[in-house]
Write a protein that holds these residues in place. Sequence first.
Motif, PDB file in Angstrom:
ATOM      1  N   UNK A 146      28.151  42.438  64.391  1.00  0.00           N
ATOM      2  CA  UNK A 146      28.493  41.568  63.265  1.00  0.00           C
ATOM      3  C   UNK A 146      29.732  40.766  63.663  1.00  0.00           C
ATOM      4  N   UNK A 147      30.021  39.717  62.928  1.00  0.00           N
ATOM      5  CA  UNK A 147      31.209  38.929  63.241  1.00  0.00           C
ATOM      6  C   UNK A 147      31.720  38.225  61.993  1.00  0.00           C
ATOM      7  N   UNK A 195      36.397  38.956  69.948  1.00  0.00           N
ATOM      8  CA  UNK A 195      35.214  39.555  69.351  1.00  0.00           C
ATOM      9  C   UNK A 195      34.487  38.646  68.366  1.00  0.00           C
ATOM     10  N   UNK A 196      35.013  37.469  68.093  1.00  0.00           N
ATOM     11  CA  UNK A 196      34.336  36.572  67.150  1.00  0.00           C
ATOM     12  C   UNK A 196      32.962  36.192  67.697  1.00  0.00           C
ATOM     13  N   UNK A 197      32.948  35.746  68.952  1.00  0.00           N
ATOM     14  CA  UNK A 197      31.683  35.509  69.643  1.00  0.00           C
ATOM     15  C   UNK A 197      31.775  36.182  71.010  1.00  0.00           C
ATOM     16  N   UNK A 254      36.908  44.404  80.110  1.00  0.00           N
ATOM     17  CA  UNK A 254      37.059  42.946  80.100  1.00  0.00           C
ATOM     18  C   UNK A 254      36.834  42.397  78.691  1.00  0.00           C
ATOM     19  N   UNK A 255      37.848  41.736  78.172  1.00  0.00           N
ATOM     20  CA  UNK A 255      37.724  40.900  76.980  1.00  0.00           C
ATOM     21  C   UNK A 255      38.277  39.537  77.343  1.00  0.00           C
ATOM     22  N   UNK A 256      37.463  38.522  77.130  1.00  0.00           N
ATOM     23  CA  UNK A 256      37.761  37.214  77.725  1.00  0.00           C
ATOM     24  C   UNK A 256      38.879  36.451  77.024  1.00  0.00           C
ATOM     25  N   UNK A 257      39.403  36.960  75.911  1.00  0.00           N
ATOM     26  CA  UNK A 257      40.605  36.375  75.325  1.00  0.00           C
ATOM     27  C   UNK A 257      41.772  37.346  75.427  1.00  0.00           C
ATOM     28  N   UNK A 258      41.612  38.393  76.239  1.00  0.00           N
ATOM     29  CA  UNK A 258      42.634  39.418  76.369  1.00  0.00           C
ATOM     30  C   UNK A 258      42.514  40.453  75.269  1.00  0.00           C
ATOM     31  N   UNK A 287      38.079  32.644  76.443  1.00  0.00           N
ATOM     32  CA  UNK A 287      36.771  32.090  76.112  1.00  0.00           C
ATOM     33  C   UNK A 287      35.656  33.033  76.466  1.00  0.00           C
ATOM     34  N   UNK A 288      35.007  33.623  75.446  1.00  0.00           N
ATOM     35  CA  UNK A 288      33.918  34.558  75.707  1.00  0.00           C
ATOM     36  C   UNK A 288      32.740  33.888  76.393  1.00  0.00           C
TER      37      UNK A 288
END
Length: 438
Positions: A61-62, A70-72, A14-18, A32-33
């Motif tokens: 890190x980001x 993966x940004x947040x 699962x990645x919330x922005x695809x 949206x994470x």
Amino acid sequence: MPRTLAQMRLGLFIQAAGHHASGWRYPGAQSGSENVELIVQLARQAEQAKFDLVFFGDKLVTSAGEHPSMVVRLEPLVLLGALAMVTERIGLAATASTTYSEPYTLARQFGSLDMLSKGRAAWNVVTTGYDSAANFSRATHPDHASRYAVAEEFVEVVRGLWDSFEDDAYVRDAHTGVYLDPAKMHRLDHAGAAFNVAGPLNLTRPPQGHPVLIQAGSSGPGMALAARIAEVVFTAQQSLADAQAFYRAIKAQAVAHGRAAEHCLVMPGLMPIIGATRSEAQARFDRLQQYNDLGAALGLVSERLGVDVSGFDLDQPLPPLPLPQNMLSRAQLLLELSHRDGLTLRQVAHLTAGARGHKIVVGTPAQVAEEMIAWFEGEAADGFNLMPAYVPEGLSLFTEGVLPILRRHGLFRDEYSGSTLREHLGLPRPANRHTVSR
């Protein structure tokens, strides 16, 4: 290596922005994470489809140039604690670092998650390829070999801590006043090169004995660690031949360590792009690729290779480059695609934005199922870690189109037959080392 599994294992990554870098831009996509409602929806959808597990990666890190997913991101163990309360059967897996954590803390966290979920926890053991030292008061980021040496000791300490209490240590006899049999509580007293941990862990032994161990490194040291400790291996291969070679190698190494081949399950990442026709699926993929920001895609390639590629010729293969200390296996994969298969930097960048080196299958449900069956029956995979390009439709197209075909072939379950993740995966419950030693 003869196949012993009758059915595929399936995880949902699962990645919330695809997973596609531009998946969030696709019409109808949600993202949206921090969108907990979406994450819960996806986890429940996977459980309704009888997936073995849901999985959450992590990064310490980001930057603004990261993949949108993966940004947040929510801290994965906290998130899985919440998901344990709104799911019943599906496994709950998360990444946690052996380089920027302590064994006692992680043993408590994953042991607690296993308790909360009644035996559904899994730990993806990573050494953290990205330099995260500045966020953890470290002077430097350890090199590749050092990280893997620490990881092996780290896992051994955690396993020992999970065995602190024998399964029947708690007497809880109100009549005699005996709550705990102290003879069945054990100190660890580990003194090693990287860690000194006395124990015992202040937690009852987890329901699974040990939460399931996952490992995702495909470099030489990564495969060696996986062969020793991993019960599930996440990997990235593009071709059937490469996947078969990896499958044979990791199984052989596991057997050499005295393990059963079927207790080291290989699950490559898979991004299916599905349409009612092959042309519709291709149009869907082309639309996703058209959304790509080439500069951002080149940034992802630079990150993987450890070299700024922005000045390289976009329409030529990558030049010979040294392998970096960080993200070694992914860098090697991208370089092989360019040098061996002749992909230009532009093509590598679009591929990286698309699935970060994982297998992409574009086609009808029948064509996607056919590819999965070929890998499963061809001893290239024991199952797959599904990576929807965008959500929630990307997952729905798979569960509604591909899964019925796999079920008609008898290759995926109709219902859960167990309640723990180990039962789903066909993995034994580890015996407590102190019980075995008596």
